[in-house]
Design a protein around this motif. Structure first.
Motif, PDB file in Angstrom:
ATOM      1  N   GLN A  54       0.828  -1.211   0.000  1.00 18.18           N
ATOM      2  CA  GLN A  54       0.000   0.000   0.000  1.00 18.18           C
ATOM      3  C   GLN A  54       0.863   1.261   0.000  1.00 18.18           C
ATOM      4  O   GLN A  54       0.506   2.266  -0.611  1.00 18.18           O
ATOM      5  CB  GLN A  54      -0.911   0.017   1.225  1.00 18.18           C
ATOM      6  N   TYR A  55       1.987   1.209   0.690  1.00 22.05           N
ATOM      7  CA  TYR A  55       2.860   2.378   0.820  1.00 22.05           C
ATOM      8  C   TYR A  55       3.884   2.483  -0.310  1.00 22.05           C
ATOM      9  O   TYR A  55       4.369   3.573  -0.601  1.00 22.05           O
ATOM     10  CB  TYR A  55       3.592   2.348   2.166  1.00 22.05           C
ATOM     11  N   PHE A  56       4.244   1.371  -0.908  1.00 23.81           N
ATOM     12  CA  PHE A  56       5.325   1.377  -1.889  1.00 23.81           C
ATOM     13  C   PHE A  56       4.857   1.017  -3.295  1.00 23.81           C
ATOM     14  O   PHE A  56       5.642   0.540  -4.108  1.00 23.81           O
ATOM     15  CB  PHE A  56       6.436   0.417  -1.438  1.00 23.81           C
ATOM     16  N   ASN A  57       3.604   1.278  -3.589  1.00 19.76           N
ATOM     17  CA  ASN A  57       3.082   0.993  -4.917  1.00 19.76           C
ATOM     18  C   ASN A  57       3.779   1.826  -5.990  1.00 19.76           C
ATOM     19  O   ASN A  57       4.139   1.311  -7.046  1.00 19.76           O
ATOM     20  CB  ASN A  57       1.566   1.229  -4.948  1.00 19.76           C
ATOM     21  N   ASP A  58       3.982   3.116  -5.732  1.00 20.40           N
ATOM     22  CA  ASP A  58       4.593   4.008  -6.720  1.00 20.40           C
ATOM     23  C   ASP A  58       6.116   3.988  -6.677  1.00 20.40           C
ATOM     24  O   ASP A  58       6.766   4.090  -7.704  1.00 20.40           O
ATOM     25  CB  ASP A  58       4.101   5.440  -6.522  1.00 20.40           C
ATOM     26  N   ASN A  59       6.678   3.910  -5.495  1.00 15.66           N
ATOM     27  CA  ASN A  59       8.133   3.840  -5.348  1.00 15.66           C
ATOM     28  C   ASN A  59       8.467   2.435  -4.851  1.00 15.66           C
ATOM     29  O   ASN A  59       7.965   2.008  -3.828  1.00 15.66           O
ATOM     30  CB  ASN A  59       8.631   4.879  -4.343  1.00 15.66           C
ATOM     31  N   GLN A  60       9.306   1.742  -5.576  1.00 16.54           N
ATOM     32  CA  GLN A  60       9.644   0.373  -5.214  1.00 16.54           C
ATOM     33  C   GLN A  60      11.153   0.261  -4.959  1.00 16.54           C
ATOM     34  O   GLN A  60      11.910  -0.181  -5.827  1.00 16.54           O
ATOM     35  CB  GLN A  60       9.184  -0.595  -6.298  1.00 16.54           C
ATOM     36  N   PRO A  61      11.588   0.677  -3.757  1.00 17.17           N
ATOM     37  CA  PRO A  61      13.010   0.574  -3.448  1.00 17.17           C
ATOM     38  C   PRO A  61      13.440  -0.878  -3.292  1.00 17.17           C
ATOM     39  O   PRO A  61      12.599  -1.776  -3.146  1.00 17.17           O
ATOM     40  CB  PRO A  61      13.130   1.319  -2.112  1.00 17.17           C
ATOM     41  N   CYS A  62      14.734  -1.113  -3.316  1.00 12.53           N
ATOM     42  CA  CYS A  62      15.235  -2.444  -2.988  1.00 12.53           C
ATOM     43  C   CYS A  62      14.801  -2.762  -1.568  1.00 12.53           C
ATOM     44  O   CYS A  62      14.649  -1.860  -0.743  1.00 12.53           O
ATOM     45  CB  CYS A  62      16.758  -2.480  -3.083  1.00 12.53           C
ATOM     46  N   ARG A  63      14.597  -4.051  -1.283  1.00 10.82           N
ATOM     47  CA  ARG A  63      14.102  -4.415   0.039  1.00 10.82           C
ATOM     48  C   ARG A  63      14.704  -5.737   0.488  1.00 10.82           C
ATOM     49  O   ARG A  63      14.835  -6.670  -0.297  1.00 10.82           O
ATOM     50  CB  ARG A  63      12.578  -4.548   0.011  1.00 10.82           C
ATOM     51  N   THR A  64      15.060  -5.763   1.761  1.00 10.71           N
ATOM     52  CA  THR A  64      15.491  -6.987   2.419  1.00 10.71           C
ATOM     53  C   THR A  64      14.658  -7.125   3.683  1.00 10.71           C
ATOM     54  O   THR A  64      14.514  -6.169   4.430  1.00 10.71           O
ATOM     55  CB  THR A  64      16.991  -6.917   2.795  1.00 10.71           C
ATOM     56  N   THR A  65      14.099  -8.307   3.911  1.00 13.87           N
ATOM     57  CA  THR A  65      13.313  -8.561   5.108  1.00 13.87           C
ATOM     58  C   THR A  65      13.933  -9.741   5.839  1.00 13.87           C
ATOM     59  O   THR A  65      14.139 -10.794   5.243  1.00 13.87           O
ATOM     60  CB  THR A  65      11.849  -8.882   4.755  1.00 13.87           C
ATOM     61  N   VAL A  66      14.248  -9.525   7.110  1.00 14.41           N
ATOM     62  CA  VAL A  66      14.852 -10.589   7.911  1.00 14.41           C
ATOM     63  C   VAL A  66      14.097 -10.749   9.219  1.00 14.41           C
ATOM     64  O   VAL A  66      13.494  -9.804   9.726  1.00 14.41           O
ATOM     65  CB  VAL A  66      16.353 -10.313   8.212  1.00 14.41           C
TER      66      VAL A  66
END
Length: 142
Positions: A107-119
């Protein structure tokens, strides 16, 4: 190279000796940001017992709160949501929380899609279930 530090009155106070953000060149580094309230000791979506242990929490409420805190720090640093280029997400319960977090994240990153790491991590310094570490690229000197 010049560095500038930033703090936001609209984001929770750091729990240690560090700024909310530090600008180095055209990069803005945000310290770890959690969902704590900026105006009280409350943590949205968290129920604690008398000893301060988590009894219950709502990961969706924490996700919305942490994203709002990141936005407040970006704005205090003369940056915007669209400047984010990298997001590292720390969750304390990947099995139960990832799907909800991923839905809110979209919902928050629909327009901007930065690189992402989830741990997944064992624990965070306060009784929260999510924390973000972000880097923004400022296109011009601000």
């Amino acid at each position: 190279m010049t560095t500038t530090t930033y703090n936001s009155e609209k984001a929770p106070k750091p729990v240690g000796l560090y700024p909310h953000a530090k600008k180095v060149g055209n990069l803005l580094f945000l310290s770890g940001v959690g969902p704590r309230s900026a105006t009280s000791t409350d943590i949205p979506g968290v129920e604690l017992d008398s000893l301060g242990n988590i009894v219950n929490y709502d990961i969706e409420a924490q996700c919305h709160s942490v994203f709002q805190n990141v936005r407040a720090i970006l704005e205090a640093s003369n940056a915007s949501w669209m400047d984010l280029v990298d997001v590292t997400v720390f969750l304390t319960n990947m099995d139960d929380d990832f799907a909800t977090y991923n839905k809110v994240y979209a919902q928050y990153f629909n327009d901007n899609q930065p690189c992402r790491t989830t741990v997944e991590i064992n624990k965070l310094p306060t009784p929260i279930a999510i924390e973000l570490k972000c880097i923004a690229h400022l296109k011009e000197e601000r």
